[in-house]
Design an enzyme around this catalytic site. Structure first.
Site, PDB file in Angstrom:
ATOM      1  N   CYS A  33       0.636  -1.210   0.087  1.00 14.98           N
ATOM      2  CA  CYS A  33      -0.029   0.004  -0.084  1.00 14.98           C
ATOM      3  C   CYS A  33       0.960   1.151  -0.142  1.00 14.98           C
ATOM      4  CB  CYS A  33      -0.904   0.034   1.084  1.00 14.98           C
ATOM      5  SG  CYS A  33      -0.016   0.033   2.783  1.00 14.98           S
ATOM      6  N   CYS A  52      -2.392  -3.045   8.575  1.00 11.34           N
ATOM      7  CA  CYS A  52      -2.243  -1.649   8.858  1.00 11.34           C
ATOM      8  C   CYS A  52      -1.602  -1.811  10.536  1.00 11.34           C
ATOM      9  CB  CYS A  52      -3.371  -0.690   8.723  1.00 11.34           C
ATOM     10  SG  CYS A  52      -4.243  -1.027   7.330  1.00 11.34           S
TER      11      CYS A  52
HETATM   12 FE1  FES Z   1      -1.553  -0.117   4.408  1.00 14.29          FE
HETATM   13 FE2  FES Z   1      -3.393   0.808   6.090  1.00 14.29          FE
HETATM   14  S1  FES Z   1      -3.568   0.429   3.850  1.00 14.29           S
HETATM   15  S2  FES Z   1      -1.219   0.654   6.410  1.00 14.29           S
END
Ligand code: FES
Length: 134
Positions: free
Chosen positions: A33, A103
């Site tokens: 991400c 996360c």
């Molecule tokens: Fe990657 Fe939250 S989407 S840390």
């Protein structure tokens, strides 16, 4: 979808910022991400975490988990801080949706990276802590 606690820590994150001359600092990221989290720890001579601050460039769940993680490690010993796992952070936030679990992993890794930096600087080893970059 998000618990009230997650929304609270996302909207009013605790302990945002930096610690000047920290005892330990660690930066971790998630390649998928692209989110980045940096954790600063101020640790006294007795190995107690007096202060923790964070900077997170990432999603709302990453901000909420960093905020909760700093709250959970404050006042603890460096060994107790290892108990602040991503599971513990998630539980303290009343859960996260499955796609947001990674996360919270970032928060656990950031604590470990900062503790590793502290251990390295002081030439000590913390039982149960492994080199996070290995
Ligand atoms: Fe990657 Fe939250 S989407 S840390």
């Amino acid at each position: 979808m998000y618990s009230e606690k997650v929304m609270d820590h996302f909207s009013n994150p605790r302990n945002v910022g930096e610690i000047e001359d920290p005892s330990g600092v660690g930066t971790v990221g998630n390649a998928k991400c692209g989110d980045i989290m940096r954790m600063y720890l101020d640790i006294d001579d007795n190995g107690i975490i007096q202060d923790a601050k964070f900077k997170t460039f990432g999603c709302g769940a990453a901000v909420a988990t960093s905020s909760m993680a700093t709250e959970l490690v404050k006042g603890r010993t460096v060994t107790q801080a290892l108990e602040v796992t991503n599971k513990a952070v998630m539980e303290a936030l009343d859960g996260l949706p499955p796609e947001k679990v990674h996360c919270s992993l970032l928060a656990e890794e950031a604590i470990h990276a900062a503790l590793w930096d502290y251990a390295k600087k002081n030439d000590i080893s913390i039982e149960g802590l492994e080199d996070p970059v290995k």
